[in-house]
Scaffold this active site. Structure first.
Site, PDB file in Angstrom:
ATOM      1  N   ARG A 307      30.462  17.410  67.064  1.00  0.00           N
ATOM      2  CA  ARG A 307      31.502  16.977  68.006  1.00  0.00           C
ATOM      3  C   ARG A 307      32.834  17.668  67.699  1.00  0.00           C
ATOM      4  NH1 ARG A 307      32.691  13.265  72.053  1.00  0.00           N
ATOM      5  NH2 ARG A 307      30.511  12.694  72.220  1.00  0.00           N
ATOM      6  N   GLU A 718      37.414   5.954  72.599  1.00  0.00           N
ATOM      7  CA  GLU A 718      37.891   6.966  71.650  1.00  0.00           C
ATOM      8  C   GLU A 718      38.904   7.968  72.195  1.00  0.00           C
ATOM      9  OE1 GLU A 718      33.707   7.881  71.027  1.00  0.00           O
ATOM     10  OE2 GLU A 718      34.171   8.067  68.909  1.00  0.00           O
TER      11      GLU A 718
HETATM   12  N1  MTE Z   1      38.521  -1.279  69.768  1.00  0.00           N
HETATM   13  C1  MTE Z   1      38.554  -2.346  68.943  1.00  0.00           C
HETATM   14  N2  MTE Z   1      39.386  -3.360  69.228  1.00  0.00           N
HETATM   15  N3  MTE Z   1      37.765  -2.399  67.830  1.00  0.00           N
HETATM   16  C2  MTE Z   1      36.912  -1.370  67.499  1.00  0.00           C
HETATM   17  O1  MTE Z   1      36.209  -1.449  66.487  1.00  0.00           O
HETATM   18  N4  MTE Z   1      36.060   0.869  68.095  1.00  0.00           N
HETATM   19  C3  MTE Z   1      36.332   2.110  68.806  1.00  0.00           C
HETATM   20  C4  MTE Z   1      36.664   1.835  70.267  1.00  0.00           C
HETATM   21  N5  MTE Z   1      37.659   0.796  70.378  1.00  0.00           N
HETATM   22  C5  MTE Z   1      36.877  -0.224  68.353  1.00  0.00           C
HETATM   23  C6  MTE Z   1      37.701  -0.243  69.515  1.00  0.00           C
HETATM   24  C7  MTE Z   1      35.222   3.058  68.759  1.00  0.00           C
HETATM   25  S1  MTE Z   1      35.068   4.038  67.403  1.00  0.00           S
HETATM   26  C8  MTE Z   1      34.341   3.193  69.791  1.00  0.00           C
HETATM   27  S2  MTE Z   1      33.109   4.352  69.738  1.00  0.00           S
HETATM   28  C9  MTE Z   1      34.426   2.351  70.991  1.00  0.00           C
HETATM   29  O2  MTE Z   1      35.472   1.392  70.919  1.00  0.00           O
HETATM   30  C10 MTE Z   1      33.085   1.639  71.192  1.00  0.00           C
HETATM   31  O3  MTE Z   1      33.091   0.769  72.244  1.00  0.00           O
HETATM   32  P1  MTE Z   1      32.877   1.212  73.768  1.00  0.00           P
HETATM   33  O4  MTE Z   1      31.810   2.239  73.795  1.00  0.00           O
HETATM   34  O5  MTE Z   1      32.489  -0.031  74.445  1.00  0.00           O
HETATM   35  O6  MTE Z   1      34.196   1.755  74.230  1.00  0.00           O
HETATM   36  C1  QUE Z   2      28.970  10.950  69.274  1.00  0.00           C
HETATM   37  C2  QUE Z   2      28.564   9.901  68.523  1.00  0.00           C
HETATM   38  C3  QUE Z   2      27.318   9.938  67.867  1.00  0.00           C
HETATM   39  C4  QUE Z   2      26.527  11.084  67.965  1.00  0.00           C
HETATM   40  C5  QUE Z   2      26.971  12.148  68.717  1.00  0.00           C
HETATM   41  C6  QUE Z   2      28.182  12.068  69.366  1.00  0.00           C
HETATM   42  C7  QUE Z   2      26.826   8.860  67.101  1.00  0.00           C
HETATM   43  C8  QUE Z   2      25.546   8.988  66.497  1.00  0.00           C
HETATM   44  C9  QUE Z   2      24.816  10.170  66.629  1.00  0.00           C
HETATM   45  C10 QUE Z   2      23.510  10.393  66.092  1.00  0.00           C
HETATM   46  C11 QUE Z   2      22.999  11.689  66.036  1.00  0.00           C
HETATM   47  C12 QUE Z   2      21.733  11.931  65.577  1.00  0.00           C
HETATM   48  C13 QUE Z   2      20.923  10.905  65.156  1.00  0.00           C
HETATM   49  C14 QUE Z   2      21.426   9.615  65.199  1.00  0.00           C
HETATM   50  C15 QUE Z   2      22.710   9.375  65.648  1.00  0.00           C
HETATM   51  O1  QUE Z   2      25.334  11.167  67.352  1.00  0.00           O
HETATM   52  O2  QUE Z   2      27.510   7.834  66.989  1.00  0.00           O
HETATM   53  O3  QUE Z   2      20.640   8.609  64.775  1.00  0.00           O
HETATM   54  O4  QUE Z   2      19.653  11.124  64.717  1.00  0.00           O
HETATM   55  O5  QUE Z   2      25.066   7.939  65.791  1.00  0.00           O
HETATM   56  O6  QUE Z   2      28.601  13.088  70.120  1.00  0.00           O
HETATM   57  O7  QUE Z   2      29.338   8.812  68.422  1.00  0.00           O
HETATM   58 MO1  MOS Z   3      32.851   5.202  67.528  1.00  0.00          MO
HETATM   59  S1  MOS Z   3      33.407   6.469  65.997  1.00  0.00           S
HETATM   60  O1  MOS Z   3      31.727   6.387  68.158  1.00  0.00           O
HETATM   61  O2  MOS Z   3      31.896   4.116  66.634  1.00  0.00           O
END
Ligand code: MTE
Ligand code: QUE
Ligand code: MOS
Length: 766
Positions: A307, A718
């Protein structure tokens, strides 16, 4: 669609929301405790548990010898020993597990465990790992065009290196799980995890039982931010092992200090670059090398690197480009997912480069950004995906106007002419963030929708509520699709027993994937109900013919749009369906269409769409102390047709300030021996409420629905993390100006007060 308050808002604010540790003690419950390695690299030569086992209240102590099934766990590959067998790879690596009647007994037992470790030299930094060529996997590459020709055709070339530090997740609820042994092999796990399915699989594998014997349930997390995507597995697997051996419920919760010490963080990166550009600042060629510090095991490092590489050009069209990426092994806890999942690291690197180009040419960095944006002619990414529905130009125009950027930039320049020790900076950063898991198989979701005969509805889906408002959004979606009031819908805690084989709630795809799966289940139910209703009405009065497809579900009613007198309330319909023997439950399924990525070639269509946005930060810097004060932030962000504007604005605000923490404050310091020095909130500086800029304007882009997504919305979790980079860029701007842009300020991430003072010193006195 009707919007709604976050359904747990009042529960959160009044302390009534149930987190795992709020669940009262189960009968016979034991306290679980982990004993972990105090050294980063070594060999466990021998151990003796006999004295520790004599402590009153200690029920069992487990070592690697007591694992009935797989001795290793892991997210992608099973490369992490559940408990150390011989080699020790990081400080915090689990050695033994204790189950005791109470915490005191466990702590006393810990002191009496005898073990001998032969210490070895640890590898802590990326540079040390490079010297040993200790790659996690071979270097990966994405490229397009002709670099050599590109550099030849450039007016100027600059080169450099750039670093970013780690970041601790600091979810308020530390890692926790409760394991509840049942009949025969049954094991139920209550886990604070973003990935119940993975916990289910790992617990089953470690215990040597079937997946169907393990159920994992998660109601809500006190924050995850990526830190509970893979690493929630530790406490869950440990609790399960102790419960397996004792046949009693076991609660395993990490103390804050242990959580900070043991668990992985955002990956630090050490990048190298060479960039060629013309006299207007248009980038012609870029050679980018990204190097991440993976820590001791694979975890999600390669996906995170991927990513980072797929965001190494951020919002900019670069005709000739080579992106190489390597993850380097070290003797640190395995680093892991953190909001943005490598994207912020890749983007920060290119944003630093663009800022340098602007400083070199003495141009407004915002304008250099603008001329490099993807546009209608230049819309193919280095990995071959076309940038569609590009909102960069419209957002730039709207935001710079709304925030009065150009005038304020002039004012900042004037201010700095008249102030010697206090300087101001202003900077803009664009966001183009790819939405979908780049591991395409993860882009799928399931749901289970149950209608009861009083017309109330239970919805279960595979997504996890971690504060981001997913349950609220899913509830709104279900209410809107069924045409019933919000109160009729109940989202039940997520469990592997209702929806199987789910992806983690990650990559911001929670509402996109689960929302669509829920809609699919509801579509099936509506079809069934409409068909039965048409038959029912037609039989009652054969003179009129209702067609199933003409039935509309809205305002708690179901009616035939062609014959509106044929109507029935939703709850009466539910009762009627039961009498007519029509099934009122359905599963739903969704998979994102058209996504694929060929890792070998570095080409494909990894993202379903891109989320766009732009952020501007203005701040003040005290040159003598290095102290930074945010003055104002303006953000315009594209959430498509937002599912819930209040929640989405909250996500943007939270992501921004979390990112500012990474940019300017949070600094994970390790000793040469690989120990994290700042393992408490007293020594690890995070943003607090007073760091929020006093003027904080966050708006959603209006009028740009996203085709093909749930209710034309866009993911929000994100992407807005990127806006915080503008704060770092504003600091860099100030430093660059100090010697009239003659040299590039020596500034990495995080730009903490001390580093800023050193950079100022270098600029003014060296
Ligand atoms: N917001 C809150 N309040 N708490 C969290 O842990 N995690 C973030 C984001 N916003 C998070 C948050 C992350 S890393 C992700 S990937 C997304 O929420 C996941 O939720 P969504 O896919 O429903 O947006
Ligand atoms: C974004 C993500 C994830 C990702 C790729 C993204 C993620 C994740 C994995 C992943 C990849 C290979 C695997 C697996 C998980 O890829 O959260 O089990 O075999 O878990 O672009 O957030
Ligand atoms: Mo969010 S870093 O994809 O849990």
């Amino acid at each position: 669609m009707k919007t709604a308050y976050h359904q747990s808002a009042i529960l959160h604010a009044t302390g009534k929301a149930t987190f795992i540790d709020d669940i009262p003690k189960f009968p016979q419950e034991l306290h679980g405790h982990v004993v972990y390695s105090p050294v980063a690299h070594g060999i466990l030569k021998s151990f003796d548990l006999s004295q520790a086992l004599k402590v009153p209240g200690v029920i069992t102590i487990l070592s690697h010898k007591d694992i009935p099934g797989s001795k290793k766990i892991g997210a992608v590959t099973l490369d992490e020993p559940v408990l150390v067998q011989d080699e020790i790879s990081y400080i915090g690596q689990p050695l033994f597990l204790i189950a005791a009647e109470n915490e005191q007994a466990a702590l006393q037992a810990q002191k009496l465990i005898k073990y001998e470790i032969q210490e070895l030299e640890p590898i802590v930094t990326i540079e040390q790992s490079m010297q040993k060529d200790w790659k996690l996997e071979p270097t990966r590459k994405i490229e397009r065009g002709d670099l050599e020709k590109g550099f030849k055709n450039s007016d100027y070339i600059i080169e450099g290196t750039f670093r970013n530090g780690a970041q601790e997740h600091w979810y308020l609820e530390t890692q926790i799980a409760i394991a509840l042994p049942g009949e025969l092999n049954e094991m139920k796990i209550l886990s604070s995890t973003q990935n119940p399915t993975e916990i289910q699989a790992l617990v089953a594998e470690v215990l040597g039982i079937n997946f169907h014997e393990v159920e994992v349930e998660t109601r809500r997390l006190g924050g995850g931010f990526g830190g509970k995507e893979t690493q929630a597995a530790y406490t869950a697997v440990w609790a399960a092992l102790l419960a397996w051996h004792t046949k009693r419920p076991v609660r395993m919760r990490l103390e804050r200090k242990d959580d900070q010490l043991i668990t992985g963080k955002r990956h630090p990166f050490f990048n190298k670059y060479k960039v060629g550009f013309d006299k207007n600042g248009k980038i012609i060629a870029a050679d980018i090398e990204l190097n991440g510090n993976a820590g001791a095991f694979a975890d999600l490092s390669m996906a995170i690197l991927e990513r980072a590489m797929l965001h190494a050009e951020n919002a900019y069209y670069i005709p000739n480009i080579r992106i190489r990426g390597t993850m380097w092994r070290t003797n640190l806890p395995p680093n892991t997912a953190f909001r943005g999942f490598g994207g912020p690291q890749g983007i920060a690197n290119i944003e630093n480069i663009v800022q340098r180009i602007a400083h070199f040419l003495r141009l407004d960095p915002a304008m250099v950004r603008k001329i490099n944006f993807y546009d209608d002619q230049h819309n193919i990414t280095p990995y071959g995906q076309k940038v569609e529905n590009n909102r960069l130009h419209i957002i730039f125009d709207k935001l710079t106007k709304k925030a009065n950027y150009f005038e304020r930039r002039q004012k900042v320049i004037e201010f700095n002419k008249t102030h010697k020790y206090v300087k101001r900076g202003i900077a803009l950063v664009p966001v183009k963030f790819g939405i979908s898991f780049t591991a395409s198989f993860l882009n799928q979701a399931g749901a289970l929708v149950l209608i009861y005969t009083d017309g109330s509805v239970q919805v279960n889906h595979g997504g996890i509520e971690m504060g981001q408002g997913l349950y609220t959004k899913i509830r709104q979606i279900a209410a809107a699709e069924l045409g019933v009031s919000y109160d009729k819908i109940k989202i039940t805690p997520t469990t592997t027993g209702k929806v199987p084989n789910t992806p983690p709630t990650a990559a911001s795809t929670g509402s996109d994937l689960n929302g669509m799966a829920v809609k699919d289940a509801i579509d099936k139910l509506k079809k069934r109900i409409s068909t039965a209703l048409a038959d029912y009405f037609n039989e009652q009065d054969p003179k009129i013919t209702s067609k199933p497809e003409d039935f509309v579900f809205e305002n708690d009613l179901i009616y035939d749009a062609q014959h509106p007198e044929r109507k029935i309330s939703f709850s009466e319909a539910a009762k009627l369906m039961h009498l007519l023997r029509v099934s009122l439950s359905a599963t739903g399924y969704y998979r994102t269409p058209g996504v694929y990525f060929d890792r070998e070639k570095g080409q494909g269509h990894p993202f379903y769409y891109f989320a766009f946005g732009m952020g501007i930060t203005e701040l003040e810097l005290d040159l003598l102390t290095g102290k930074v004060k945010l003055l104002r932030a303006d953000i315009l962000h594209d959430a498509g047709d937002s599912l819930n504007p209040q929640i989405d604005i909250g996500q943007i605000e939270g992501a921004y300030i979390q990112s500012v923490g990474w940019m300017l404050m949070e600094d994970c310091r390790y000793t040469e021996k690989g120990r994290l020095l700042n393992d408490s909130p007293g020594t690890y500086k995070m943003p607090v409420i007073t760091d929020i800029p006093p003027v904080f304007n966050v708006e959603l882009l209006q009028g740009y629905p996203q085709p093909g997504t749930i209710r034309k919305s866009k993911a929000i979790g994100e992407p807005p993390y990127i806006h915080g980079i503008s704060a770092w860029l504003a600091v860099k701007d100030i430093l660059a100006e100090l010697d009239d842009f003659k040299s590039d300020p020596d500034l990495d991430i995080p730009a903490t007060h001390d580093k800023i003072v050193l950079a100022v010193n270098k600029k003014l006195f060296v």
